[in-house]
Enzyme design. Structure first.
Site, PDB file in Angstrom:
ATOM      1  N   LYS A  25      96.793  66.841  66.913  1.00 50.25           N
ATOM      2  CA  LYS A  25      97.527  68.066  67.217  1.00 50.25           C
ATOM      3  C   LYS A  25      96.629  69.103  67.893  1.00 50.25           C
ATOM      4  O   LYS A  25      97.089  69.872  68.752  1.00 50.25           O
ATOM      5  CB  LYS A  25      98.173  68.630  65.949  1.00 50.25           C
ATOM      6  CG  LYS A  25      99.306  67.766  65.414  1.00 50.25           C
ATOM      7  CD  LYS A  25     100.385  67.524  66.463  1.00 50.25           C
ATOM      8  CE  LYS A  25     101.560  66.742  65.940  1.00 50.25           C
ATOM      9  NZ  LYS A  25     102.630  66.555  66.956  1.00 50.25           N
TER      10      LYS A  25
ATOM     11  N   TYR B 293      95.939  63.359  61.929  1.00 49.79           N
ATOM     12  CA  TYR B 293      97.039  64.202  62.384  1.00 49.79           C
ATOM     13  C   TYR B 293      96.512  65.497  62.995  1.00 49.79           C
ATOM     14  O   TYR B 293      96.909  65.898  64.095  1.00 49.79           O
ATOM     15  CB  TYR B 293      97.977  64.506  61.214  1.00 49.79           C
ATOM     16  CG  TYR B 293      99.236  65.240  61.606  1.00 49.79           C
ATOM     17  CD1 TYR B 293     100.331  64.556  62.125  1.00 49.79           C
ATOM     18  CD2 TYR B 293      99.345  66.621  61.449  1.00 49.79           C
ATOM     19  CE1 TYR B 293     101.492  65.219  62.480  1.00 49.79           C
ATOM     20  CE2 TYR B 293     100.492  67.294  61.798  1.00 49.79           C
ATOM     21  CZ  TYR B 293     101.572  66.591  62.313  1.00 49.79           C
ATOM     22  OH  TYR B 293     102.711  67.258  62.674  1.00 49.79           O
TER      23      TYR B 293
ATOM     24  N   ASN C  70     108.119  65.123  71.211  1.00 46.59           N
ATOM     25  CA  ASN C  70     108.252  65.436  69.798  1.00 46.59           C
ATOM     26  C   ASN C  70     107.852  64.292  68.875  1.00 46.59           C
ATOM     27  O   ASN C  70     107.484  64.529  67.729  1.00 46.59           O
ATOM     28  CB  ASN C  70     109.710  65.835  69.518  1.00 46.59           C
ATOM     29  CG  ASN C  70     110.021  65.922  68.047  1.00 46.59           C
ATOM     30  OD1 ASN C  70     109.564  66.828  67.356  1.00 46.59           O
ATOM     31  ND2 ASN C  70     110.806  64.974  67.544  1.00 46.59           N
TER      32      ASN C  70
ATOM     33  N   ASP D 145     109.258  52.714  72.018  1.00 45.72           N
ATOM     34  CA  ASP D 145     107.973  52.925  71.364  1.00 45.72           C
ATOM     35  C   ASP D 145     107.103  53.696  72.346  1.00 45.72           C
ATOM     36  O   ASP D 145     106.661  53.147  73.358  1.00 45.72           O
ATOM     37  CB  ASP D 145     107.348  51.572  71.021  1.00 45.72           C
ATOM     38  CG  ASP D 145     105.972  51.706  70.382  1.00 45.72           C
ATOM     39  OD1 ASP D 145     105.457  52.837  70.276  1.00 45.72           O
ATOM     40  OD2 ASP D 145     105.400  50.657  70.006  1.00 45.72           O
ATOM     41  N   VAL D 146     106.847  54.968  72.054  1.00 50.05           N
ATOM     42  CA  VAL D 146     106.142  55.806  73.029  1.00 50.05           C
ATOM     43  C   VAL D 146     104.683  55.410  73.195  1.00 50.05           C
ATOM     44  O   VAL D 146     104.012  55.896  74.106  1.00 50.05           O
ATOM     45  CB  VAL D 146     106.237  57.312  72.686  1.00 50.05           C
ATOM     46  CG1 VAL D 146     107.673  57.791  72.734  1.00 50.05           C
ATOM     47  CG2 VAL D 146     105.582  57.618  71.345  1.00 50.05           C
TER      48      VAL D 146
END
Length: 247
Positions: free
Chosen positions: A156, A152, A84, A57-58
């Protein structure tokens, strides 16, 4: 020569899987990180050989540290990190999003790459030969939003800032950093593009997609450069998708 070592997050499916397979084909030893152990194991089996699958789990700093420790223990070094892993929130008006939905996207899409970048720096600056490369998945949403995509899109856009800061701070250690912005790669997540997605003018419209192999090939090219050269930003997208002049 010793094989170069790459770590791919979000490697169990989609862009991550395609890039991991392409890097293995290009001669890299590949470590695979992601939430789903079964998906990672399937990709590792497809690669064969030295592939290392580490469910991670990043968003969890301890799990990220353990991931990079396993990579260093197994391979002795790290030459490439492909940040990613990512997620989105429900496509609803931003005023209806919960704080939990916002934080989930921020933690996965921004904090996760930051934690991975920290650990990559710690390995890359002390290894011999010194240095390495970090490639961030930015998405075309790093430049232009879709409707109802505030979490999102915000993350980004922030990845672009992280890419630039990483490039600058990495100079002292021969660590290069670049970003690939992807538009409508034909993966599981993009299937809805083929049937119709909300446009800026309020209409629903199907959008063109492209083979995810083009993304993987671009990442392999970026990774192939010597550390005194860098692709800072690259956009790989379906030619006719609504992005330039998105609304």
């Amino acid at each position: 020569m010793t094989r170069k070592v790459a770590l791919v997050t979000g490697a169990g499916s989609g862009v991550g899987k395609a890039v991991a397979l392409a890097l293995a084909e290009a001669g890299y030893s590949v470590a695979l990180a992601g939430r789903r152990a079964d998906a990672l194991d399937a990709v590792a089996k497809e690669i064969g050989g030295e592939a290392l699958a580490v469910p991670t789990d990043v968003t969890n700093a301890d799990e990220v540290a353990a991931l990079f420790a396993q990579v260093r223990e197994r391979f002795g070094r790290l030459d490439l990190l492909f940040n990613n892993a990512g997620t989105g929130a429900p496509a609803i008006p931003l005023e209806d999003l919960t704080v939990a939905e916002w934080k989930k996207v921020v933690d996965t899409n921004l904090t996760g790459p930051f934690l991975c970048t920290q650990e990559a720096f710690r390995i890359m600056k002390d290894q011999d030969p010194r240095g390495g490369r970090i490639i961030n998945n930015g998405s075309v949403s790093s430049e232009a939003p879709r409707p109802f995509s505030a979490p999102y899109t915000a993350t980004k856009h922030a990845i672009t800032g992280l890419t630039r800061s990483t490039s600058l701070d990495g100079r002292a250690y021969d660590i290069a950093c670049g970003q690939i912005d992807i538009g409508n790669a034909d993966t599981e997540m993009a299937q809805r593009m083929k049937t119709g997605v909300l446009q800026a003018d309020g209409t629903m419209r199907a959008e063109p997609v492209m083979d995810v192999k083009h993304v993987a090939d671009a990442v392999v090219y970026m990774a192939s450069l010597p550390l005194d050269a860098n692709v800072q930003f690259i956009t790989v997208m379906a030619t006719k998708m609504p992005f330039v002049g998105r609304g």
